[in-house]
Design an enzyme around this catalytic site. Structure first.
Site, PDB file in Angstrom:
ATOM      1  N   LYS A 210       0.811  -1.216   0.000  1.00  0.00           N
ATOM      2  CA  LYS A 210       0.000   0.000   0.000  1.00  0.00           C
ATOM      3  C   LYS A 210       0.847   1.270   0.000  1.00  0.00           C
ATOM      4  O   LYS A 210       0.634   2.174  -0.823  1.00  0.00           O
ATOM      5  CB  LYS A 210      -0.931  -0.033   1.226  1.00  0.00           C
ATOM      6  CG  LYS A 210      -1.809   1.162   1.412  1.00  0.00           C
ATOM      7  CD  LYS A 210      -2.841   1.282   0.295  1.00  0.00           C
ATOM      8  CE  LYS A 210      -3.599   2.601   0.384  1.00  0.00           C
ATOM      9  NZ  LYS A 210      -4.544   2.659   1.452  1.00  0.00           N
ATOM     10  N   CYS A 266      -4.791  10.046   2.095  1.00  0.00           N
ATOM     11  CA  CYS A 266      -3.861   8.930   1.859  1.00  0.00           C
ATOM     12  C   CYS A 266      -2.508   9.351   1.310  1.00  0.00           C
ATOM     13  O   CYS A 266      -1.493   9.178   1.978  1.00  0.00           O
ATOM     14  CB  CYS A 266      -4.503   7.920   0.916  1.00  0.00           C
ATOM     15  SG  CYS A 266      -5.859   7.038   1.687  1.00  0.00           S
ATOM     16  N   LYS A 329     -10.660  16.299  -4.060  1.00  0.00           N
ATOM     17  CA  LYS A 329     -10.784  15.912  -5.470  1.00  0.00           C
ATOM     18  C   LYS A 329     -12.286  15.805  -5.764  1.00  0.00           C
ATOM     19  O   LYS A 329     -13.105  15.825  -4.828  1.00  0.00           O
ATOM     20  CB  LYS A 329     -10.062  14.591  -5.752  1.00  0.00           C
ATOM     21  CG  LYS A 329     -10.705  13.382  -5.088  1.00  0.00           C
ATOM     22  CD  LYS A 329     -10.070  12.096  -5.596  1.00  0.00           C
ATOM     23  CE  LYS A 329     -10.847  10.887  -5.100  1.00  0.00           C
ATOM     24  NZ  LYS A 329     -10.304   9.625  -5.576  1.00  0.00           N
ATOM     25  N   ARG A 336      -9.797  16.450   3.629  1.00  0.00           N
ATOM     26  CA  ARG A 336      -8.504  16.248   4.280  1.00  0.00           C
ATOM     27  C   ARG A 336      -7.368  16.657   3.334  1.00  0.00           C
ATOM     28  O   ARG A 336      -7.323  16.223   2.187  1.00  0.00           O
ATOM     29  CB  ARG A 336      -8.330  14.780   4.703  1.00  0.00           C
ATOM     30  CG  ARG A 336      -9.122  14.432   5.948  1.00  0.00           C
ATOM     31  CD  ARG A 336      -9.018  12.966   6.277  1.00  0.00           C
ATOM     32  NE  ARG A 336      -9.686  12.145   5.281  1.00  0.00           N
ATOM     33  CZ  ARG A 336      -9.628  10.815   5.254  1.00  0.00           C
ATOM     34  NH1 ARG A 336      -8.920  10.164   6.161  1.00  0.00           N
ATOM     35  NH2 ARG A 336     -10.269  10.139   4.326  1.00  0.00           N
TER      36      ARG A 336
END
Ligand code: UDX
Length: 439
Positions: A210, A266, A329, A336
């Site tokens: 990841k 992320c 987005k 965040r």
């Protein structure tokens, strides 16, 4: 199968609904009672396309329930997915694993028999062993509890599709003969039978999958944004450059849209968390380039503020600036590390009066940025503006008529930070136009 998901945020709630869609009986567990109440009413406590429908369908079918009780979750089944958040620490680059370890500890005390704990949360490599140790020490079932590492690659805005039809499944175990593998293969049977590449590996590789995937994606974005800077200095056009590069199959077009850079819960945090872990492991030299990737990304936000000052002068007090975009987005209400809001905040701190517009993220923006103005309608938001910034890829903003808009603003000046406005038609409508990545 009967399974649970501990932690019902963007990842966990989506996973819970999708597992019910695959035919399983699912219990989602979250410590936040308000969230549990909303989820049990068949609604998501955040915006994710299609998720409300799936939650409504399966809370009604009886295959999906939510609880705030660890004891109930532990009793419910033998497979427990963990999807709690692992944010960046407040003053450090490293991950904050407090919620993860606390969730494992609290679940463990109720695990009386054999169980598989499959962790989906993103973590620094080496965490699986720590989780296994906690389970062994705290679970009454001790060694009968197995740890599986099952990283999640879903993107917000296409989370359901990414969960039901993923590019690949990664299953990490600490030994080759793990009965946990059979349990997870049964859980994902429909996805595996659909031909999804399924890679069974060790814990460390699964953990690294990841953070390294996100670091690569961030690198691709920062690469094209570095080219954008070169384009601005040379008169080249970064959007055409990206297209030219993208036709090379070794490079590929996707995930290389130039603009204001990446944000969200992320990519930025995974870059920094990976760097912090590399330092602990003594391999930080191998990853020093990731500092640069992060710096290029932050540089795009600074460049946008510099362009604003170029247009309006250094004194921004009494200037009205409208920003289209608040979510990090399109297709989400998640703010965040939103690049658009970082620019908005920067301009506010320089004295400007800033109004943001977004179709889904205004409630979150209001909560976390009360210093800004918030107007949903893009045209109304621009009333009286000295400058308009287009900082989002939500498609509806592209379709606003620049002629109509020119009559609402004080000065017809626009900066396109995403490269998706038809700049010719804006110029013809009398706008002064600047853009990132174009001369
Ligand atoms: C990302 C990863 O894609 C996903 O696999 C992982 O599991 C979680 O992190 P997400 O944060 O939802 O998912 O969004 P993504 O679509 O990857 O976009 C991340 C950021 O990069 C956004 O701010 C987006 O605007 C930006 N981006 C993306 C670009 O600037 N250019 C691109 O070409 C693609």
């Amino acid at each position: 199968m009967k399974l649970t998901i501990i932690g019902c945020g963007y990842l966990g709630a989506t996973h819970a609904a999708c597992m019910a869609e695959l035919g399983h009986d699912v219990l989602g567990m979250d410590a936040d009672m308000d969230k549990v109440r909303v989820l049990n009413s068949g609604k998501a406590p955040f915006y994710e396309p299609g998720l409300d429908d799936l939650l409504a369908k399966h809370t009604a079918s009886g295959r999906l329930k939510f609880t705030a009780s660890y004891a109930e979750a532990a009793r419910f089944g033998e497979l427990h997915f963990i999807g709690v958040g692992t944010p960046q620490q407040a003053a450090e680059n490293a991950y904050d694993l407090t919620h993860l370890f606390s969730a494992i500890r609290r679940l463990a005390t109720h695990l009386l028999g054999p169980a598989v704990v499959a962790v989906k949360s993103t973590v620094p490599v080496g965490t699986a062993a720590h989780v296994a140790k906690i389970l062994e020490e705290s679970a009454p079932a001790g060694g009968k509890v197995q740890v599986a590492w099952n990283p999640e690659f879903l993107r917000e805005s296409s989370a359901i599709e990414d969960t039901l039809r993923p590019d690949r499944l990664v299953l990490g175990f600490d030994s080759e003969q793990s009965w946990g593998e059979a349990v997870l293969r049964q859980c994902f049977r429909k996805i595996i039978e659909a031909g999804t590449p399924t890679i069974v590996t060790d814990w460390a590789t699964a953990e690294l999958a990841k953070t390294s995937a996100n670091s690569f994606l961030a690198t691709k974005i920062s690469f094209i944004n570095a080219m954008a800077e070169v384009c601005e200095a040379t008169g080249a056009d970064v959007h055409e450059l990206a297209e030219i590069l993208g036709h090379d199959v070794r490079i590929g077009r996707s995930g290389m849209r130039p603009g204001l850079g990446f944000g969200g819960g992320c990519l930025p945090k995974d870059l920094r968390g990976f760097l912090a872990r590399a330092g602990e492991l003594g391999v930080d030299r191998a990853l020093t380039f990731l500092h640069e990737i992060d710096a290029i990304n932050n540089g795009r936000r600074e460049r946008m503020v510099a362009l604003v000052r170029e247009q309006l002068g250094d004194t921004l007090a009494s200037r009205r600036i409208t920003i289209w975009g608040a979510a990090f987005k399109p297709g989400t209400d998640d703010i965040r590390d939103s690049p658009a809001l970082a620019v908005a905040q920067g301009l506010h701190e320089l004295g400007a009066t800033v109004t943001v517009s977004d179709p889904k993220a205004l409630d979150n923006a209001r909560k976390h940025h009360p210093e800004l103005g918030h107007v949903e309608d893009p045209v109304a938001a621009a009333r009286g503006a000295d400058l308009l910034l287009h900082l989002t890829e939500w498609p509806q903003f592209r379709h606003v008529d620049p002629e109509r808009l020119a009559r609402r603003v004080r000065t017809a000046k626009v900066i396109d930070g995403r490269g998706t406005l038809d700049l010719g038609s804006w110029r013809r409508a009398g706008w002064t136009v600047r853009a990132l990545g174009r001369a």
